[in-house]
Design an enzyme around this catalytic site. Structure first.
Site, short mmCIF file in Angstrom:
data_model
loop_
_atom_site.label_atom_id
_atom_site.label_comp_id
_atom_site.label_asym_id
_atom_site.label_seq_id
_atom_site.Cartn_x
_atom_site.Cartn_y
_atom_site.Cartn_z
N LYS A 186 40.88 34.70 44.73
CA LYS A 186 41.35 35.40 45.99
C LYS A 186 41.42 34.81 47.27
CE LYS A 186 41.65 39.10 43.34
NZ LYS A 186 41.97 38.41 41.74
C1 LIG Z 1 43.92 44.49 41.93
C2 LIG Z 1 42.67 43.96 41.21
N1 LIG Z 1 41.74 45.08 41.07
C3 LIG Z 1 40.41 44.22 40.51
C4 LIG Z 1 40.24 42.92 40.41
C5 LIG Z 1 39.01 42.78 39.57
O1 LIG Z 1 38.42 41.56 40.63
P1 LIG Z 1 37.29 40.61 39.60
O2 LIG Z 1 38.04 39.60 39.18
O3 LIG Z 1 36.59 40.23 41.00
O4 LIG Z 1 36.43 41.25 38.87
C6 LIG Z 1 41.11 42.19 40.42
C7 LIG Z 1 41.16 40.64 40.09
O5 LIG Z 1 42.12 40.09 39.87
C8 LIG Z 1 42.55 42.54 40.97
O6 LIG Z 1 43.53 41.75 41.09
#
Ligand SMILES: Cc1ncc(COP(=O)(O)O)c(C=O)c1O
Length: 404
Positions: A186
């Site tokens: 990210k």
């Molecule tokens: C749009 C979106 N929502 C939620 C998430 C979930 O995040 P995490 O990987 O930190 O659980 C991601 C991760 O890529 C995402 O791209």
């Protein structure tokens, strides 16, 4: 999305401070931690940087979404409207609180089409969840006004769009709650981590408790804490928060480079009249993690993807239409209802619906879309070279399609 690309001594210094105290947990151990509260500091920094009244860190973006849904009171039988193009985590989070995800078509913004949202509202709808995909944003005003009209909650999944603004406000801070992911890929990273942001004190207090077994966090003795409601362990560790603390200080630097590189690549691809670009509701607010562009047909797009692969320039160019994580078309495990623990009847029905649901409007957009990830490490010359190679493939294949 590049937080990890510019790793520095600042992250090492923050992590070392935690290692020196040996207190890796964010709660308790008040004496031995010698005044080091990295998670608390990062929550304060998030509030200040993004203009949110409250922030609750969690172990991931997925658990941030789950926490936010629970704190907003979304649960068994409630329907949550969300876009067909997202990361599968947004869908999982809705299932995890017992609620029912309702997928609807996207438009050229690559996220919720407000007309499709209106059509999907039922007596069970409780929440609309725009997903601000690929660094940019949904048409938040249109969605907020639908929420107001129908008395629905607005939960922004801003996991991919840290630093993007909509009409002067940071995405993720506009709805009843919003979430960020700080996973490894990210805009800024903690390694793993997430945050819920909200301006509602009650929602924040619920997030604070829910992400730590329901603890009320009122005293210094964890064993004496009361538990006003059920919660789980979605805590972030001090080590992860320490990384994020260094990264958030560097966010402006990341965004500046990202925007410059994005604009250079866009200028090159703009020379091809048949390329169009994603619609951005507030262009000045784009965080520019990706440049998303469209070709005239699926056939040409597939040919371009294949030729990029053949020429070794596909890396970093995402054809989401064929991606098993991001676009509902390829969520076969969900279409097959494959769950280790039994889902409730309404959830099973929602998964079955995925098999036959008409998402042709989304298909017509996603099948022609390529998103180019913007690296912070590119030099001007590398962008020029990359852009020109891409352009030459695109022009060649557009020409071949014309003569056919
Ligand atoms: C749009 C979106 N929502 C939620 C998430 C979930 O995040 P995490 O990987 O930190 O659980 C991601 C991760 O890529 C995402 O791209």
């Amino acid at each position: 999305m590049p937080g990890f690309e510019l790793w520095s001594d600042e992250e090492r210094k923050e992590v070392n401070e935690v290692l020196e105290t040996g207190i890796l947990m964010r709660y308790g151990f008040d004496g031995p931690r010698k005044g080091k509260w990295k998670a608390k500091e990062l929550e304060e920094a998030i509030c200040k940087r993004f203009g949110s009244k409250y922030a609750q860190l969690t172990s991931s973006g997925t658990s941030a979404l789950t926490t936010a849904l629970a704190a907003l009171g979304v649960g068994a039988g409630d329907e949550v409207i969300m876009p067909s193009f997202t990361f599968v985590a947004s869908f999982e989070a809705v299932l995890s609180v017992g609620a029912v995800p309702v997928l609807v078509d996207i438009d050229q913004t690559l996220t919720l089409n407000p007309d499709a949202v209106r059509k999907a509202i039922s007596s069970k709808t409780k929440c609309i969840m725009p997903v601000h995909m690929c660094g940019s944003m949904a048409d938040v005003d249109a969605l907020a006004s639908i929420c107001k009209e129908h008395d629905l909650l607005l939960l922004e999944d801003a996991c991919q769009s840290i630093g993007a603004l909509y009409k002067g406000k940071h995405v993720g801070t506009i709805g009843n709650a919003g979430t960020f992911s700080f996973d490894f890929v990210k805009t800024i990273t903690c390694g793993e981590g997430g945050a819920v942001m909200t301006n509602d004190k009650e929602v924040y207090i619920k997030c604070d408790g829910y992400s730590d077994h329901g603890h009320d966090h009122k005293g210094a003795d964890r064993g004496a804490d009361l538990h006003p409601f059920l919660g789980y362990n979605y805590r972030i560790s001090e080590l992860h928060a320490a990384v994020g603390l260094a990264q958030i200080r560097r966010l402006d630097q990341f965004l500046e480079v990202q925007k410059q590189n994005h604009s250079q690549l866009k200028n090159i691809l703009s020379q091809v009249p048949d390329i169009s670009f994603r619609k951005i509701p507030d262009p000045a607010g784009d965080s520019c993690t990706f440049l998303s562009w469209f070709l005239p047909t699926e056939e040409i797009t597939r040919a371009v993807v294949n030729e990029f692969r053949a020429q070794n320039i596909l890396a970093g160019n995402f054809y989401w239409y064929d991606n098993n994580w991001h676009y509902a078309r390829k969520w076969d495990h969900l279409k097959n209802g494959s769950s280790l623990s039994p889902l409730n009847d309404k959830q099973q029905a929602a998964l079955q619906k995925l098999r036959s649901q008409d998402l042709s409007e989304s298909d017509a957009i996603m099948s022609r879309c390529i998103s180019s990830a913007i690296s912070l490490l590119w030099t001007e010359d590398q962008i020029k070279e990359k852009g020109e190679k891409m352009m030459s493939v695109i022009k060649k294949l557009l020409h071949a399609a014309e003569v056919r």
